[in-house]
Design a protein around this motif. Sequence first.
Motif, PDB file in Angstrom:
ATOM      1  N   THR A  34       0.832  -1.198   0.000  1.00 21.60           N
ATOM      2  CA  THR A  34       0.000   0.000   0.000  1.00 21.60           C
ATOM      3  C   THR A  34       0.865   1.247   0.000  1.00 21.60           C
ATOM      4  O   THR A  34       0.608   2.201  -0.747  1.00 21.60           O
ATOM      5  N   SER A  35       1.923   1.253   0.807  1.00 20.94           N
ATOM      6  CA  SER A  35       2.823   2.404   0.866  1.00 20.94           C
ATOM      7  C   SER A  35       3.495   2.654  -0.476  1.00 20.94           C
ATOM      8  O   SER A  35       3.562   3.793  -0.950  1.00 20.94           O
ATOM      9  N   LEU A  36       3.992   1.584  -1.107  1.00 27.54           N
ATOM     10  CA  LEU A  36       4.632   1.747  -2.412  1.00 27.54           C
ATOM     11  C   LEU A  36       3.653   2.328  -3.433  1.00 27.54           C
ATOM     12  O   LEU A  36       3.993   3.258  -4.180  1.00 27.54           O
ATOM     13  N   LEU A  37       2.431   1.807  -3.446  1.00 26.32           N
ATOM     14  CA  LEU A  37       1.447   2.323  -4.400  1.00 26.32           C
ATOM     15  C   LEU A  37       1.014   3.748  -4.070  1.00 26.32           C
ATOM     16  O   LEU A  37       0.809   4.552  -4.982  1.00 26.32           O
ATOM     17  N   LEU A  38       0.878   4.069  -2.792  1.00 29.65           N
ATOM     18  CA  LEU A  38       0.527   5.444  -2.428  1.00 29.65           C
ATOM     19  C   LEU A  38       1.597   6.419  -2.904  1.00 29.65           C
ATOM     20  O   LEU A  38       1.297   7.560  -3.244  1.00 29.65           O
ATOM     21  N   HIS A  39       2.834   5.961  -2.955  1.00 32.37           N
ATOM     22  CA  HIS A  39       3.926   6.819  -3.420  1.00 32.37           C
ATOM     23  C   HIS A  39       3.959   6.932  -4.948  1.00 32.37           C
ATOM     24  O   HIS A  39       4.074   8.028  -5.483  1.00 32.37           O
ATOM     25  N   VAL A  40       3.852   5.805  -5.658  1.00 30.84           N
ATOM     26  CA  VAL A  40       4.055   5.838  -7.109  1.00 30.84           C
ATOM     27  C   VAL A  40       2.774   5.901  -7.936  1.00 30.84           C
ATOM     28  O   VAL A  40       2.804   6.391  -9.067  1.00 30.84           O
ATOM     29  N   ALA A  41       1.668   5.398  -7.418  1.00 32.32           N
ATOM     30  CA  ALA A  41       0.421   5.366  -8.201  1.00 32.32           C
ATOM     31  C   ALA A  41      -0.783   5.362  -7.264  1.00 32.32           C
ATOM     32  O   ALA A  41      -1.529   4.378  -7.194  1.00 32.32           O
ATOM     33  N   PRO A  42      -0.995   6.448  -6.536  1.00 27.00           N
ATOM     34  CA  PRO A  42      -2.070   6.468  -5.534  1.00 27.00           C
ATOM     35  C   PRO A  42      -3.459   6.213  -6.104  1.00 27.00           C
ATOM     36  O   PRO A  42      -4.340   5.734  -5.385  1.00 27.00           O
ATOM     37  N   GLU A  43      -3.648   6.460  -7.378  1.00 27.47           N
ATOM     38  CA  GLU A  43      -4.957   6.236  -7.991  1.00 27.47           C
ATOM     39  C   GLU A  43      -5.340   4.758  -8.026  1.00 27.47           C
ATOM     40  O   GLU A  43      -6.505   4.415  -8.225  1.00 27.47           O
ATOM     41  N   LEU A  44      -4.381   3.873  -7.815  1.00 30.12           N
ATOM     42  CA  LEU A  44      -4.659   2.437  -7.823  1.00 30.12           C
ATOM     43  C   LEU A  44      -5.157   1.910  -6.479  1.00 30.12           C
ATOM     44  O   LEU A  44      -5.620   0.771  -6.403  1.00 30.12           O
ATOM     45  N   ILE A  45      -5.072   2.731  -5.444  1.00 32.46           N
ATOM     46  CA  ILE A  45      -5.516   2.307  -4.113  1.00 32.46           C
ATOM     47  C   ILE A  45      -7.029   2.481  -4.009  1.00 32.46           C
ATOM     48  O   ILE A  45      -7.560   3.567  -4.243  1.00 32.46           O
ATOM     49  N   GLU A  85       4.850   8.424   2.296  1.00 31.85           N
ATOM     50  CA  GLU A  85       6.195   8.685   2.813  1.00 31.85           C
ATOM     51  C   GLU A  85       6.943   7.372   3.058  1.00 31.85           C
ATOM     52  O   GLU A  85       8.131   7.255   2.745  1.00 31.85           O
ATOM     53  N   LYS A  86       6.260   6.389   3.639  1.00 30.31           N
ATOM     54  CA  LYS A  86       6.885   5.076   3.836  1.00 30.31           C
ATOM     55  C   LYS A  86       7.209   4.435   2.491  1.00 30.31           C
ATOM     56  O   LYS A  86       8.249   3.793   2.330  1.00 30.31           O
ATOM     57  N   GLY A  87       6.320   4.602   1.530  1.00 29.14           N
ATOM     58  CA  GLY A  87       6.564   4.057   0.201  1.00 29.14           C
ATOM     59  C   GLY A  87       7.790   4.651  -0.443  1.00 29.14           C
ATOM     60  O   GLY A  87       8.606   3.943  -1.039  1.00 29.14           O
ATOM     61  N   LYS A  88       7.956   5.954  -0.314  1.00 30.61           N
ATOM     62  CA  LYS A  88       9.141   6.623  -0.864  1.00 30.61           C
ATOM     63  C   LYS A  88      10.395   6.119  -0.174  1.00 30.61           C
ATOM     64  O   LYS A  88      11.396   5.801  -0.832  1.00 30.61           O
ATOM     65  N   ALA A  89      10.362   6.018   1.142  1.00 30.43           N
ATOM     66  CA  ALA A  89      11.533   5.549   1.889  1.00 30.43           C
ATOM     67  C   ALA A  89      11.881   4.108   1.522  1.00 30.43           C
ATOM     68  O   ALA A  89      13.056   3.760   1.374  1.00 30.43           O
ATOM     69  N   ALA A  90      10.877   3.264   1.364  1.00 29.78           N
ATOM     70  CA  ALA A  90      11.121   1.868   0.990  1.00 29.78           C
ATOM     71  C   ALA A  90      11.702   1.780  -0.416  1.00 29.78           C
ATOM     72  O   ALA A  90      12.658   1.030  -0.656  1.00 29.78           O
ATOM     73  N   LEU A  91      11.165   2.551  -1.348  1.00 34.98           N
ATOM     74  CA  LEU A  91      11.671   2.535  -2.714  1.00 34.98           C
ATOM     75  C   LEU A  91      13.095   3.087  -2.775  1.00 34.98           C
ATOM     76  O   LEU A  91      13.951   2.545  -3.490  1.00 34.98           O
ATOM     77  N   ASP A  92      13.375   4.131  -2.021  1.00 33.81           N
ATOM     78  CA  ASP A  92      14.741   4.660  -1.950  1.00 33.81           C
ATOM     79  C   ASP A  92      15.701   3.597  -1.419  1.00 33.81           C
ATOM     80  O   ASP A  92      16.810   3.443  -1.930  1.00 33.81           O
ATOM     81  N   SER A  93      15.285   2.875  -0.389  1.00 33.69           N
ATOM     82  CA  SER A  93      16.111   1.810   0.177  1.00 33.69           C
ATOM     83  C   SER A  93      16.363   0.713  -0.855  1.00 33.69           C
ATOM     84  O   SER A  93      17.501   0.245  -1.005  1.00 33.69           O
TER      85      SER A  93
END
Length: 107
Positions: A34-45, A85-93
């Motif tokens: 959910t975090s990853l999608l909220l960061h990159v494609a929130p419309e899919l949630i 924010e968690k999605g961005k941090a996870a993707l950066d990691s």
Amino acid sequence: MSLYPQGHDWIKARTDAGMETGSHDDMHAGELETSLLLHVAPELIRAGNETADWTADHRPHLLTLGMAAYTTSGVIGRPSLGTAEKGKAALDSLTRSFGEHQRSLGI
């Protein structure tokens, strides 16, 4: 041949993002995804993810019976904890660990 990301990459991404859940209890459509999608494609949630948490910690026949034996919604995890924010941090990691992975292959 190489496989990426591996389990330790996902664990590091969860830790770096400050996630509360682990990979066993957050198996599908939970905090991480959910975090990853909220960061990159929130419309899919889908609406209602805030109240869609579902736990199924004991899944002894998952590979035989599939997820439907343990969830009717498809969720096994806690999507209510997901944030962009968690999605961005996870993707950066994951991006950083992929660079380490490439260097180990001499790429």
